[in-house]
Design an enzyme around this catalytic site. Structure first.
Site, mmCIF file in Angstrom:
data_model
loop_
_atom_site.group_PDB
_atom_site.id
_atom_site.type_symbol
_atom_site.label_atom_id
_atom_site.label_comp_id
_atom_site.label_asym_id
_atom_site.label_seq_id
_atom_site.Cartn_x
_atom_site.Cartn_y
_atom_site.Cartn_z
ATOM 1 N N ARG A 148 -2.363 10.504 3.592
ATOM 2 C CA ARG A 148 -2.913 10.124 4.896
ATOM 3 C C ARG A 148 -4.349 9.638 4.770
ATOM 4 O O ARG A 148 -4.784 8.772 5.531
ATOM 5 C CB ARG A 148 -2.876 11.333 5.837
ATOM 6 C CG ARG A 148 -1.491 11.728 6.232
ATOM 7 C CD ARG A 148 -1.464 13.138 6.802
ATOM 8 N NE ARG A 148 -0.122 13.495 7.203
ATOM 9 C CZ ARG A 148 0.229 14.733 7.571
ATOM 10 N NH1 ARG A 148 -0.659 15.719 7.572
ATOM 11 N NH2 ARG A 148 1.469 14.987 7.929
ATOM 12 N N LEU A 206 0.586 15.260 1.587
ATOM 13 C CA LEU A 206 0.482 14.351 2.731
ATOM 14 C C LEU A 206 -0.976 14.122 3.116
ATOM 15 O O LEU A 206 -1.343 13.029 3.548
ATOM 16 C CB LEU A 206 1.275 14.914 3.917
ATOM 17 C CG LEU A 206 2.798 14.916 3.716
ATOM 18 C CD1 LEU A 206 3.482 15.598 4.889
ATOM 19 C CD2 LEU A 206 3.336 13.501 3.549
ATOM 20 N N ARG A 241 0.831 -1.210 0.000
ATOM 21 C CA ARG A 241 0.000 0.000 0.000
ATOM 22 C C ARG A 241 0.858 1.249 0.000
ATOM 23 O O ARG A 241 0.553 2.232 -0.673
ATOM 24 C CB ARG A 241 -0.970 -0.030 1.188
ATOM 25 C CG ARG A 241 -2.177 0.878 1.030
ATOM 26 C CD ARG A 241 -1.951 2.282 1.586
ATOM 27 N NE ARG A 241 -1.444 2.205 2.937
ATOM 28 C CZ ARG A 241 -0.460 2.955 3.414
ATOM 29 N NH1 ARG A 241 0.107 3.880 2.676
ATOM 30 N NH2 ARG A 241 -0.020 2.783 4.659
ATOM 31 N N SER A 242 1.968 1.203 0.737
ATOM 32 C CA SER A 242 2.864 2.366 0.779
ATOM 33 C C SER A 242 3.408 2.679 -0.612
ATOM 34 O O SER A 242 3.472 3.846 -1.010
ATOM 35 C CB SER A 242 4.036 2.101 1.728
ATOM 36 O OG SER A 242 3.569 1.940 3.044
ATOM 37 N N HIS A 298 1.409 9.774 15.197
ATOM 38 C CA HIS A 298 0.171 9.786 15.964
ATOM 39 C C HIS A 298 0.098 11.053 16.827
ATOM 40 O O HIS A 298 -0.934 11.736 16.885
ATOM 41 C CB HIS A 298 0.137 8.539 16.857
ATOM 42 C CG HIS A 298 -1.140 8.365 17.602
ATOM 43 N ND1 HIS A 298 -2.268 7.811 17.039
ATOM 44 C CD2 HIS A 298 -1.470 8.674 18.883
ATOM 45 C CE1 HIS A 298 -3.231 7.790 17.933
ATOM 46 N NE2 HIS A 298 -2.777 8.305 19.056
ATOM 47 N N ILE A 301 12.887 7.486 2.657
ATOM 48 C CA ILE A 301 12.135 7.755 1.435
ATOM 49 C C ILE A 301 11.683 6.443 0.791
ATOM 50 O O ILE A 301 12.493 5.676 0.252
ATOM 51 C CB ILE A 301 12.984 8.579 0.433
ATOM 52 C CG1 ILE A 301 13.545 9.834 1.124
ATOM 53 C CG2 ILE A 301 12.135 8.932 -0.789
ATOM 54 C CD1 ILE A 301 12.513 10.733 1.790
ATOM 55 N N LEU A 305 10.767 14.581 1.308
ATOM 56 C CA LEU A 305 10.467 15.702 2.209
ATOM 57 C C LEU A 305 11.273 15.549 3.509
ATOM 58 O O LEU A 305 12.020 16.445 3.896
ATOM 59 C CB LEU A 305 8.961 15.760 2.501
ATOM 60 C CG LEU A 305 8.528 16.845 3.511
ATOM 61 C CD1 LEU A 305 8.721 18.241 2.920
ATOM 62 C CD2 LEU A 305 7.056 16.649 3.902
ATOM 63 N N GLU A 318 4.049 9.798 7.871
ATOM 64 C CA GLU A 318 2.931 10.628 7.363
ATOM 65 C C GLU A 318 2.242 11.383 8.490
ATOM 66 O O GLU A 318 1.021 11.462 8.548
ATOM 67 C CB GLU A 318 1.906 9.750 6.639
ATOM 68 C CG GLU A 318 2.503 8.936 5.525
ATOM 69 C CD GLU A 318 2.378 9.617 4.178
ATOM 70 O OE1 GLU A 318 1.798 10.718 4.119
ATOM 71 O OE2 GLU A 318 2.883 9.055 3.203
ATOM 72 N N GLY A 319 3.072 11.928 9.386
ATOM 73 C CA GLY A 319 2.529 12.594 10.565
ATOM 74 C C GLY A 319 2.383 11.552 11.644
ATOM 75 O O GLY A 319 1.566 10.638 11.525
#
Lengths: 388, 262
Positions: free
Chosen positions: A247, A243, A94-95, A370, A167, A135, A367-368
């Site tokens: 996300r 993002l 999925r990534s 938690h 990355i 990023l 991806e940010g």
């Protein structure tokens, strides 16, 4: 054995027939092409590149981008279901698709010139060209605005210096979307493999997301032509928009991972006999199974709702933070409980649960994190910034 | 080459089946469905022929409103358009009644070849295809493994018993019933799924194809189902104890004297 999904509240009846068909076609692909190779790829620590042509043919790469660029033009619920089914296979799979679609094709589509779109999007939709998104840096994870990578003007072009860490797809990418400080603030650049001074190094030693290419990108006086810049990119908000897309997909993907764990725990405990009866007949085990089903079902409803909001154009990035934050924590706890239910077998690669459990530590963090999503939502509801 | 492929929507292989209150049919509510397996291979064969020979594939399906999902799937896989025989009068038919309706619809299409699955996974009569061929007045061949078009004839490989095969040549137009597992059924791609929304599904009633309502469906059937049931569990199993020689002797005696089958 074919995956039947988990649908305790008949959410299926809320889906359109296109959405169900999309889900079913990706589900079948994962059953037939992914399940038999994924454990081995995970143990070997390699992304199964042999899946890429099939993914392209199926149309899952950039599936919610328009047909005029070779994409399928699906709505966002269908896109979410694709992510769910892929992550039911593996978070690394999925990534790969998230990065290609939401972090590379999306910024080229949104911030790129027409020429950049024509050159890259059809090739990326078919899987002939692979992209990565640069990023994060070693010292700038949750604080990307502080990045050290810089692009300076050099005649008509640019000179890029710096490095990027963690990355996904980095070592196999044909092109990197790289974010760098410029005199005009943070801008995005397309850096092609083979450009002098651009190197990639695959990172080893991961205990998580092992069926995924995680690399470092190094830029040492990389000279870029003037048209390497994404003309529409403008400040930190541009990568943050990317993002938000990724996300959103993760909020669905986590549900897929949790569904896989639930299905495995249910099957295992109904077949495993101790004290002359299936262990699913014991109260302690039923409590685990029901807890998992309860959490998976809530995650499904959340993903479905943010999907419909996105299709209606009403989705806020804070909604996505809530969904990513909740669903990944949900999946992380589900995987852990499922592994518990499988006893000793739960740690073995003959079963999926521990692979998902380990993968989800990455998904929980990237991806940010938690915690960062907690602060995004906290800021939204109180008006008080708790980041610094 | 214009090819009609007949598909049937059936309960999923591992769906939980509930017998309806009428005692002769499966309850429809919440039923998970799919395209009948051998029909999927018929569709795949049709699509391959159309790709190699040129031409189009028309899907023909008799079923209620819910069958539209199966039709959309077939269109997403690559069929050009569809005919949906959808009317209350069509429901409840047997193979003869269904074949009669399908024949009337297909006769209006001027096709070169009709492909059906070998048999349906639910009723399993394996009769619809052959009766349809008889209705059309065309030659037919069953249990097809391979198809080789040869001008205005077609050469096909049939599966016989015990690992034997047979090659047969038929003049066109003809009908073939296709065996499962003979190829790899393609995925409905996402572009295919999106494209299927724009494809035509012609909804057809008995009147549209020149039939009276009592010639099709439940009124037009030649057979009648009297009871549908899951195998009943019976008690009274007896475990014969003792060593092999004694147990065999006891078993033979019981088969002779009690079961009276020897």
């Amino acid at each position: 054995m074919a995956f039947k999904g988990v649908d305790y509240l008949d959410l299926d009846s809320e889906l359109t027939s296109e959405e169900r068909m999309t889900r079913d076609t990706v589900r079948r692909f994962v059953d037939e092409q992914v399940m038999e190779i994924i454990e081995e790829a995970y143990l070997e620590g390699r992304f199964p590149v042999e899946l890429i042509p099939g993914l392209g043919e199926l149309g899952v790469l950039g599936a919610n981008l328009p047909e005029e660029y070779g994409c399928a033009g699906m709505n966002n619920v269908a896109y979410g279901l694709i992510m769910q089914e892929l992550e039911r296979g593996d978070s690394g799979l999925r990534s790969f698709v998230s990065v290609q679609g939401a972090l590379v094709m999306y910024p080229i589509f949104t911030f790129g010139s027409e020429e950049q779109k024509r050159r890259w999007l059809p090739a990326m939709a078919s899987g002939e060209a692979i992209g990565c998104f640069g990023l994060t840096e070693a010292d700038f994870g949750s604080n990307p605005g502080g990045m050290a990578t810089r692009a300076e003007r050099d005649g008509d072009g640019w000179v890029l210096n710096g490095s990027k860490m963690w990355i996904t797809n980095g070592s196999m990418a044909h092109v990197a979307v790289v974010w760098a400080q410029t005199p005009d603030g943070i801008r995005g650049f397309l850096v092609e493999r083979g450009t002098d001074g651009f190197d990639t190094v695959e990172m080893h030693g991961k205990h998580s997301l092992r069926a995924s290419d995680t690399s470092e990108l190094v830029f040492n006086d990389v000279r870029l032509p003037g048209d390497a810049i994404l003309p529409g990119s403008d400040g930190l908000k541009s990568p943050l928009m990317c993002l938000t897309q990724a996300r959103y997909g993760i909020a669905w993907g986590a549900v897929g991972s949790a569904m896989a764990c639930y299905e495995e725990a249910l099957r295992y405990t109904t077949e495993r006999v101790q004290f002359d009866r299936p262990i699913a007949g014991f109260q302690l085990m039923q409590q685990k199974l029901v807890e998992i089903l309860d959490r998976v079902t809530l995650g499904q409803l959340l993903a479905y709702r943010v999907g419909r909001l996105k299709d209606a154009g009403k989705l806020k990035h804070t909604h996505v933070s809530l969904a990513k934050r909740h669903n990944v924590m949900m999946a992380r706890e589900v995987a852990s409980t499922a592994r518990w239910a499988l006893g000793a077998n739960g740690i073995h690669s003959e079963y999926q649960v521990m692979r998902h459990m380990c993968n989800l530590e990455t998904v929980f963090t990237y991806e940010g994190t938690h915690d960062i999503h907690t602060l995004i939502i906290g800021n939204d509801i109180t008006g008080l910034n708790a980041f610094t | 080459m214009k090819i009609a492929v007949c598909i049937k929507q059936v309960p999923e292989g591992d769906a939980r089946l509930v017998i309806d209150a009428d005692g002769i049919s499966i309850a429809d509510a919440d039923l998970a469905t799919e395209i009948n397996e051998s029909d999927q291979y018929a569709l795949e064969s049709g699509l391959r022929l159309a790709e190699s020979q040129g031409g189009e594939v028309v899907v023909v399906c008799l079923g209620p409103d819910r069958a539209e999902e199966a039709i959309r799937r077939a269109l997403a896989m690559g069929a050009g358009r569809a005919i949906h025989l959808n009317d209350p009068a069509f429901q409840g038919g047997d193979a003869a009644a269904t074949a009669r309706a399908l024949a009337a619809a297909i006769e209006r299409e001027n096709v070169d070849l009709v492909l059906t699955g070998l048999q349906s996974d639910d009723a399993g009569w394996a009769q619809t295809g052959p009766i349809l061929a008889a209705r059309l007045g065309w030659p037919s061949a069953t249990l097809i493994m391979e198809i080789e078009p040869e001008g205005d004839t077609i050469k096909v490989k049939r599966e016989l018993e015990a690992g034997w095969f047979q090659w047969v040549r038929l003049p066109l137009p003809a009908l073939l019933t296709i065996q499962s597992g003979i190829s790899t059924v393609r995925y409905a791609t996402l572009k295919g799924i999106m494209g299927a929304k724009k494809k035509e599904i012609a909804k057809v009633t008995p009147a549209d194809i020149g039939l009276a309502p009592d010639e099709v469906g439940g009124a037009g059937r030649k057979t009648r189902t009297t009871r549908l049931y899951v195998p009943e569990k019976t008690t009274g199993a007896e475990i014969i104890e003792g060593d092999t020689a004694t147990a065999v002797a006891t078993l033979v005696e019981k088969l002779q004297k009690e079961a009276k089958v020897l």
